[in-house]
Motif scaffolding. Structure first.
Motif, PDB file in Angstrom:
ATOM      1  N   UNK A   1       0.867  -1.166   0.000  1.00  0.00           N
ATOM      2  CA  UNK A   1       0.000   0.000   0.000  1.00  0.00           C
ATOM      3  C   UNK A   1       0.913   1.227   0.000  1.00  0.00           C
ATOM      4  N   UNK A   2       0.380   2.379  -0.335  1.00  0.00           N
ATOM      5  CA  UNK A   2       1.180   3.596  -0.474  1.00  0.00           C
ATOM      6  C   UNK A   2       1.908   3.944   0.808  1.00  0.00           C
ATOM      7  N   UNK A   3       1.252   3.788   1.940  1.00  0.00           N
ATOM      8  CA  UNK A   3       1.839   4.159   3.231  1.00  0.00           C
ATOM      9  C   UNK A   3       3.084   3.326   3.538  1.00  0.00           C
ATOM     10  N   UNK A   4       2.956   2.006   3.463  1.00  0.00           N
ATOM     11  CA  UNK A   4       4.095   1.155   3.830  1.00  0.00           C
ATOM     12  C   UNK A   4       5.234   1.295   2.814  1.00  0.00           C
ATOM     13  N   UNK A   5       4.899   1.428   1.533  1.00  0.00           N
ATOM     14  CA  UNK A   5       5.935   1.601   0.512  1.00  0.00           C
ATOM     15  C   UNK A   5       6.692   2.908   0.735  1.00  0.00           C
ATOM     16  N   UNK A   6       5.976   3.982   1.009  1.00  0.00           N
ATOM     17  CA  UNK A   6       6.624   5.275   1.274  1.00  0.00           C
ATOM     18  C   UNK A   6       7.492   5.205   2.518  1.00  0.00           C
ATOM     19  N   UNK A   7       6.995   4.541   3.565  1.00  0.00           N
ATOM     20  CA  UNK A   7       7.770   4.428   4.800  1.00  0.00           C
ATOM     21  C   UNK A   7       9.089   3.704   4.537  1.00  0.00           C
ATOM     22  N   UNK A   8       9.028   2.572   3.880  1.00  0.00           N
ATOM     23  CA  UNK A   8      10.234   1.773   3.610  1.00  0.00           C
ATOM     24  C   UNK A   8      11.228   2.571   2.770  1.00  0.00           C
ATOM     25  N   UNK A   9      10.743   3.201   1.715  1.00  0.00           N
ATOM     26  CA  UNK A   9      11.645   3.931   0.812  1.00  0.00           C
ATOM     27  C   UNK A   9      12.206   5.198   1.442  1.00  0.00           C
ATOM     28  N   UNK A  10      11.482   5.805   2.363  1.00  0.00           N
ATOM     29  CA  UNK A  10      11.949   7.042   3.001  1.00  0.00           C
ATOM     30  C   UNK A  10      12.831   6.819   4.218  1.00  0.00           C
ATOM     31  N   UNK A  11      12.629   5.719   4.924  1.00  0.00           N
ATOM     32  CA  UNK A  11      13.348   5.516   6.186  1.00  0.00           C
ATOM     33  C   UNK A  11      14.429   4.443   6.142  1.00  0.00           C
ATOM     34  N   UNK A  12      14.414   3.602   5.120  1.00  0.00           N
ATOM     35  CA  UNK A  12      15.405   2.545   5.015  1.00  0.00           C
ATOM     36  C   UNK A  12      16.341   2.815   3.845  1.00  0.00           C
ATOM     37  N   UNK A  13      17.509   2.217   3.873  1.00  0.00           N
ATOM     38  CA  UNK A  13      18.535   2.454   2.848  1.00  0.00           C
ATOM     39  C   UNK A  13      18.402   1.478   1.686  1.00  0.00           C
ATOM     40  N   UNK A  14      18.405   2.022   0.489  1.00  0.00           N
ATOM     41  CA  UNK A  14      18.402   1.178  -0.704  1.00  0.00           C
ATOM     42  C   UNK A  14      19.749   0.474  -0.778  1.00  0.00           C
ATOM     43  N   UNK A  15      19.744  -0.853  -0.931  1.00  0.00           N
ATOM     44  CA  UNK A  15      21.008  -1.599  -0.943  1.00  0.00           C
ATOM     45  C   UNK A  15      21.222  -2.370  -2.242  1.00  0.00           C
ATOM     46  N   UNK A  16      20.409  -2.113  -3.251  1.00  0.00           N
ATOM     47  CA  UNK A  16      20.598  -2.768  -4.545  1.00  0.00           C
ATOM     48  C   UNK A  16      19.578  -3.853  -4.817  1.00  0.00           C
ATOM     49  N   UNK A  17      19.768  -4.489  -5.951  1.00  0.00           N
ATOM     50  CA  UNK A  17      18.842  -5.515  -6.394  1.00  0.00           C
ATOM     51  C   UNK A  17      19.224  -6.881  -5.850  1.00  0.00           C
ATOM     52  N   UNK A  18      18.227  -7.640  -5.473  1.00  0.00           N
ATOM     53  CA  UNK A  18      18.422  -9.020  -5.070  1.00  0.00           C
ATOM     54  C   UNK A  18      18.709  -9.832  -6.329  1.00  0.00           C
ATOM     55  N   UNK A  19      19.181 -11.041  -6.188  1.00  0.00           N
ATOM     56  CA  UNK A  19      19.505 -11.896  -7.325  1.00  0.00           C
ATOM     57  C   UNK A  19      18.378 -12.043  -8.336  1.00  0.00           C
ATOM     58  N   UNK A  20      17.138 -11.991  -7.871  1.00  0.00           N
ATOM     59  CA  UNK A  20      15.985 -12.126  -8.766  1.00  0.00           C
ATOM     60  C   UNK A  20      15.508 -10.787  -9.317  1.00  0.00           C
ATOM     61  N   UNK A  21      16.247  -9.698  -9.014  1.00  0.00           N
ATOM     62  CA  UNK A  21      15.911  -8.380  -9.535  1.00  0.00           C
ATOM     63  C   UNK A  21      15.042  -7.523  -8.630  1.00  0.00           C
ATOM     64  N   UNK A  22      14.644  -8.039  -7.474  1.00  0.00           N
ATOM     65  CA  UNK A  22      13.812  -7.266  -6.549  1.00  0.00           C
ATOM     66  C   UNK A  22      14.647  -6.185  -5.863  1.00  0.00           C
ATOM     67  N   UNK A  23      14.201  -4.915  -5.906  1.00  0.00           N
ATOM     68  CA  UNK A  23      14.905  -3.852  -5.183  1.00  0.00           C
ATOM     69  C   UNK A  23      14.841  -4.115  -3.677  1.00  0.00           C
ATOM     70  N   UNK A  24      15.967  -3.899  -2.986  1.00  0.00           N
ATOM     71  CA  UNK A  24      16.044  -4.176  -1.555  1.00  0.00           C
ATOM     72  C   UNK A  24      16.359  -2.928  -0.752  1.00  0.00           C
ATOM     73  N   UNK A  25      15.767  -2.855   0.424  1.00  0.00           N
ATOM     74  CA  UNK A  25      15.995  -1.764   1.369  1.00  0.00           C
ATOM     75  C   UNK A  25      16.340  -2.387   2.708  1.00  0.00           C
ATOM     76  N   UNK A  26      17.261  -1.752   3.430  1.00  0.00           N
ATOM     77  CA  UNK A  26      17.690  -2.301   4.714  1.00  0.00           C
ATOM     78  C   UNK A  26      17.383  -1.308   5.824  1.00  0.00           C
ATOM     79  N   UNK A  27      16.754  -1.808   6.876  1.00  0.00           N
ATOM     80  CA  UNK A  27      16.457  -0.977   8.045  1.00  0.00           C
ATOM     81  C   UNK A  27      17.734  -0.762   8.846  1.00  0.00           C
TER      82      UNK A  27
END
Length: 170
Positions: free
Chosen positions: A121-147
């Motif tokens: 949902x918009x809220x959880x996606x915004x929270x993750x992208x705003x508060x966690x660090x982007x760390x690159x793509x997982x092996x399957x291409x999924x964008x990853x964020x680390x708390x």
């Protein structure tokens, strides 16, 4: 040193059982850290306490059915991590995947109690992208964020696949 570790382990085990009645500690005396497993009923109670919803395409909770959403054998830290995300973000959370069969295997897997899937949902996606660090793509291409605590949030398109190494600062 071994005596000190055993004493610490005993204290942690006792604390875990106070925190999650009905939980089981899995491991041996030689493990550096024993993971505390909880039942489906304990997990759903913890989720209800903070207003986290869950759903399954099969409307069931059988761990051996891939269309169900089960929390049987979930790690206590994973359930606490979900509570931490809910409290910190204030977002509506709906868990769509737990410990049921049908997910990728591995040590840090859904089956082994380390992962939960959340509907997007918009809220959880915004929270993750705003508060966690982007760390690159997982092996399957999924964008990853680390708390800040080290947990990994992977954007799998229609849901967030979250790997909980710990409770997220609970």
């Amino acid at each position: 040193m071994k005596s000190r570790r055993m004493k610490l382990r005993s204290v942690l085990t006792a604390l875990a059982l106070v925190v999650a009645p009905g939980a089981a500690v899995v491991g041996t005396a030689t493990d550096a850290f024993a993971v505390t497993k909880i039942s489906h009923a304990t997990a759903t109670s913890m989720f209800r306490q903070v207003g986290i919803a869950w759903s399954s395409s099969g409307n069931c909770s059988d761990r051996n059915n891939p269309t169900c959403t089960s929390f049987e054998q979930l790690n206590l830290a994973t359930a606490q991590g979900a509570q931490t995300l809910k409290r910190a973000s204030g977002c509506a959370l709906n868990i769509t995947g737990g410990t049921e069969t049908g997910h990728a295997s591995g040590t840090y897997s859904h089956w082994n109690g380390y992962k939960l899937d959340y509907g997007k949902n918009t809220c959880v996606t915004s929270y993750i992208k705003n508060y966690f660090s982007y760390i690159g793509l997982r092996g399957d291409g999924a964008p990853q964020y680390q708390s800040g605590s080290g947990n990994i949030y992977a954007d799998e398109g229609n849901h967030w696949d979250v790997l909980y190494y710990n409770c997220g600062g609970c």
